[in-house]
Design a protein around this motif. Structure first.
Motif, PDB file in Angstrom:
ATOM      1  N   GLN A   1       0.820  -1.210   0.000  1.00 30.02           N
ATOM      2  CA  GLN A   1       0.000   0.000   0.000  1.00 30.02           C
ATOM      3  C   GLN A   1       0.854   1.261   0.000  1.00 30.02           C
ATOM      4  O   GLN A   1       0.558   2.222  -0.685  1.00 30.02           O
ATOM      5  CB  GLN A   1      -0.911   0.034   1.225  1.00 30.02           C
ATOM      6  CG  GLN A   1      -2.216  -0.659   1.032  1.00 30.02           C
ATOM      7  CD  GLN A   1      -3.111  -0.471   2.248  1.00 30.02           C
ATOM      8  OE1 GLN A   1      -2.651  -0.258   3.365  1.00 30.02           O
ATOM      9  NE2 GLN A   1      -4.404  -0.584   2.027  1.00 30.02           N
ATOM     10  N   ARG A   2       1.913   1.260   0.810  1.00 28.40           N
ATOM     11  CA  ARG A   2       2.743   2.460   0.957  1.00 28.40           C
ATOM     12  C   ARG A   2       3.708   2.673  -0.209  1.00 28.40           C
ATOM     13  O   ARG A   2       3.874   3.787  -0.687  1.00 28.40           O
ATOM     14  CB  ARG A   2       3.560   2.386   2.247  1.00 28.40           C
ATOM     15  CG  ARG A   2       2.809   2.768   3.480  1.00 28.40           C
ATOM     16  CD  ARG A   2       3.738   2.993   4.664  1.00 28.40           C
ATOM     17  NE  ARG A   2       4.841   2.065   4.754  1.00 28.40           N
ATOM     18  CZ  ARG A   2       4.827   0.936   5.465  1.00 28.40           C
ATOM     19  NH1 ARG A   2       3.758   0.588   6.136  1.00 28.40           N
ATOM     20  NH2 ARG A   2       5.882   0.158   5.507  1.00 28.40           N
TER      21      ARG A   2
ATOM     22  N   THR B   1       1.062  -1.051 -16.988  1.00 26.48           N
ATOM     23  CA  THR B   1       2.311  -0.739 -16.297  1.00 26.48           C
ATOM     24  C   THR B   1       3.304  -0.283 -17.365  1.00 26.48           C
ATOM     25  O   THR B   1       2.993  -0.298 -18.564  1.00 26.48           O
ATOM     26  CB  THR B   1       2.878  -1.966 -15.556  1.00 26.48           C
ATOM     27  OG1 THR B   1       3.301  -2.940 -16.516  1.00 26.48           O
ATOM     28  CG2 THR B   1       1.854  -2.569 -14.608  1.00 26.48           C
TER      29      THR B   1
ATOM     30  N   ARG C   1      -8.987   2.160  -8.493  1.00 30.53           N
ATOM     31  CA  ARG C   1      -7.573   2.486  -8.295  1.00 30.53           C
ATOM     32  C   ARG C   1      -6.935   1.303  -7.579  1.00 30.53           C
ATOM     33  O   ARG C   1      -7.503   0.761  -6.640  1.00 30.53           O
ATOM     34  CB  ARG C   1      -7.433   3.758  -7.469  1.00 30.53           C
ATOM     35  CG  ARG C   1      -6.026   4.254  -7.372  1.00 30.53           C
ATOM     36  CD  ARG C   1      -6.040   5.781  -7.293  1.00 30.53           C
ATOM     37  NE  ARG C   1      -4.758   6.371  -7.566  1.00 30.53           N
ATOM     38  CZ  ARG C   1      -4.207   6.496  -8.755  1.00 30.53           C
ATOM     39  NH1 ARG C   1      -4.817   6.052  -9.812  1.00 30.53           N
ATOM     40  NH2 ARG C   1      -3.026   7.056  -8.906  1.00 30.53           N
ATOM     41  N   VAL C   2      -5.736   0.899  -8.052  1.00 31.07           N
ATOM     42  CA  VAL C   2      -5.036  -0.236  -7.461  1.00 31.07           C
ATOM     43  C   VAL C   2      -3.620   0.169  -7.082  1.00 31.07           C
ATOM     44  O   VAL C   2      -3.072   1.136  -7.606  1.00 31.07           O
ATOM     45  CB  VAL C   2      -4.990  -1.454  -8.425  1.00 31.07           C
ATOM     46  CG1 VAL C   2      -6.376  -2.001  -8.693  1.00 31.07           C
ATOM     47  CG2 VAL C   2      -4.274  -1.125  -9.717  1.00 31.07           C
ATOM     48  N   HIS C   3      -3.063  -0.591  -6.144  1.00 32.12           N
ATOM     49  CA  HIS C   3      -1.647  -0.510  -5.808  1.00 32.12           C
ATOM     50  C   HIS C   3      -1.035  -1.837  -6.239  1.00 32.12           C
ATOM     51  O   HIS C   3      -1.603  -2.894  -5.963  1.00 32.12           O
ATOM     52  CB  HIS C   3      -1.435  -0.322  -4.304  1.00 32.12           C
ATOM     53  CG  HIS C   3      -2.046   0.922  -3.757  1.00 32.12           C
ATOM     54  ND1 HIS C   3      -1.599   2.177  -4.085  1.00 32.12           N
ATOM     55  CD2 HIS C   3      -3.074   1.102  -2.905  1.00 32.12           C
ATOM     56  CE1 HIS C   3      -2.320   3.074  -3.450  1.00 32.12           C
ATOM     57  NE2 HIS C   3      -3.233   2.455  -2.736  1.00 32.12           N
ATOM     58  N   TYR C   4       0.131  -1.776  -6.892  1.00 31.07           N
ATOM     59  CA  TYR C   4       0.786  -3.005  -7.325  1.00 31.07           C
ATOM     60  C   TYR C   4       2.282  -2.922  -7.077  1.00 31.07           C
ATOM     61  O   TYR C   4       2.853  -1.845  -6.963  1.00 31.07           O
ATOM     62  CB  TYR C   4       0.486  -3.310  -8.802  1.00 31.07           C
ATOM     63  CG  TYR C   4       1.106  -2.346  -9.783  1.00 31.07           C
ATOM     64  CD1 TYR C   4       2.350  -2.609 -10.355  1.00 31.07           C
ATOM     65  CD2 TYR C   4       0.458  -1.168 -10.139  1.00 31.07           C
ATOM     66  CE1 TYR C   4       2.929  -1.722 -11.249  1.00 31.07           C
ATOM     67  CE2 TYR C   4       1.032  -0.280 -11.031  1.00 31.07           C
ATOM     68  CZ  TYR C   4       2.267  -0.562 -11.584  1.00 31.07           C
ATOM     69  OH  TYR C   4       2.836   0.318 -12.461  1.00 31.07           O
TER      70      TYR C   4
ATOM     71  N   ALA D   1      -7.182   0.096  -3.933  1.00 27.94           N
ATOM     72  CA  ALA D   1      -6.857   1.233  -3.078  1.00 27.94           C
ATOM     73  C   ALA D   1      -7.914   1.409  -1.997  1.00 27.94           C
ATOM     74  O   ALA D   1      -7.615   1.810  -0.883  1.00 27.94           O
ATOM     75  CB  ALA D   1      -6.735   2.503  -3.910  1.00 27.94           C
ATOM     76  N   GLN D   2      -9.163   1.039  -2.297  1.00 29.02           N
ATOM     77  CA  GLN D   2     -10.253   1.102  -1.320  1.00 29.02           C
ATOM     78  C   GLN D   2     -11.167  -0.091  -1.546  1.00 29.02           C
ATOM     79  O   GLN D   2     -11.285  -0.583  -2.651  1.00 29.02           O
ATOM     80  CB  GLN D   2     -11.076   2.367  -1.484  1.00 29.02           C
ATOM     81  CG  GLN D   2     -10.329   3.615  -1.179  1.00 29.02           C
ATOM     82  CD  GLN D   2     -11.215   4.844  -1.357  1.00 29.02           C
ATOM     83  OE1 GLN D   2     -12.303   4.771  -1.885  1.00 29.02           O
ATOM     84  NE2 GLN D   2     -10.724   5.977  -0.893  1.00 29.02           N
TER      85      GLN D   2
ATOM     86  N   SER E   1       0.755   3.026  -8.132  1.00 27.86           N
ATOM     87  CA  SER E   1      -0.691   3.152  -8.269  1.00 27.86           C
ATOM     88  C   SER E   1      -1.051   3.209  -9.741  1.00 27.86           C
ATOM     89  O   SER E   1      -0.268   3.703 -10.561  1.00 27.86           O
ATOM     90  CB  SER E   1      -1.187   4.422  -7.581  1.00 27.86           C
ATOM     91  OG  SER E   1      -1.044   4.300  -6.191  1.00 27.86           O
ATOM     92  N   ALA E   2      -2.238   2.713 -10.041  1.00 33.19           N
ATOM     93  CA  ALA E   2      -2.723   2.760 -11.422  1.00 33.19           C
ATOM     94  C   ALA E   2      -4.240   2.701 -11.414  1.00 33.19           C
ATOM     95  O   ALA E   2      -4.854   2.211 -10.462  1.00 33.19           O
ATOM     96  CB  ALA E   2      -2.159   1.583 -12.216  1.00 33.19           C
ATOM     97  N   GLU E   3      -4.821   3.220 -12.495  1.00 32.50           N
ATOM     98  CA  GLU E   3      -6.254   3.055 -12.715  1.00 32.50           C
ATOM     99  C   GLU E   3      -6.437   1.712 -13.398  1.00 32.50           C
ATOM    100  O   GLU E   3      -5.695   1.371 -14.332  1.00 32.50           O
ATOM    101  CB  GLU E   3      -6.805   4.181 -13.589  1.00 32.50           C
ATOM    102  CG  GLU E   3      -6.849   5.517 -12.889  1.00 32.50           C
ATOM    103  CD  GLU E   3      -7.765   5.522 -11.671  1.00 32.50           C
ATOM    104  OE1 GLU E   3      -8.869   4.965 -11.739  1.00 32.50           O
ATOM    105  OE2 GLU E   3      -7.365   6.096 -10.641  1.00 32.50           O
TER     106      GLU E   3
END
Length: 157
Positions: free
Chosen positions: A35-36, A75, A100-103, A114-115, A40-42
């Motif tokens: 997460q930190r 990516t 929204r994602v974190h990878y 993300a949520q 991030s990406a749509e």
């Protein structure tokens, strides 16, 4: 014999408490790191997988279904399609929805929403520690039980 059984049971419970605490804390830490520090990406939800957890009995009411969105996003290396690591009930998104994602840039298939995930990484770590403390409490109860029977009541064995 009784003393051996009680101390063995206590030892096993303490080992379980240690293992669960370590496992959930490690899993929680890796999710927090993603997460930190993750990119991030749509993304677009392209499918929804469901997984059952709980007991293995087919008719068991303790089984829980969790929904894991499959997302597609871009990516620097190209297009990635992956199932998110943490599921939820109800489903955290609908097929076709933008999220929204974190990878992890080193492993883009390691993806978190993300949520909307079922359990935040912090909650997962807290659950692990609560489980560990509960098991450690059981170990203390085993020792107290042994102490009362063996020492106070002079139970043979």
């Amino acid at each position: 014999m009784f003393t051996f059984v009680m101390f063995t049971a206590t030892f096993v419970v303490v080992l379980l408490a240690t293992f669960f605490g370590w496992f959930f804390q490690r899993r929680s830490a890796s999710l927090r790191k993603l997460q930190r520090r993750g990119m991030s990406a749509e993304a677009r939800v392209v499918a929804m997988n469901s997984h059952l957890s709980g007991t293995m009995a087919a008719n068991s009411s303790s089984r829980m279904e969790a929904f894991f969105p499959v997302v597609r996003f871009n990516t620097q290396e190209g297009v990635v399609e992956a199932e998110v690591l943490v599921g939820a009930k109800p489903a955290p998104a609908k097929v076709g929805q933008q999220v929204r994602v974190h990878y992890d840039p080193d492993n883009p298939r390691a993806v978190l929403l993300a949520q909307g995930g079922m359990a935040s990484p912090g909650a997962l770590g807290c659950f692990g520690w609560a489980l560990s403390i509960g098991l450690a409490g059981m170990a203390v109860v085993c020792l107290l039980f042994w102490f009362v029977l063996k020492v106070l009541l002079n139970f043979p064995g």
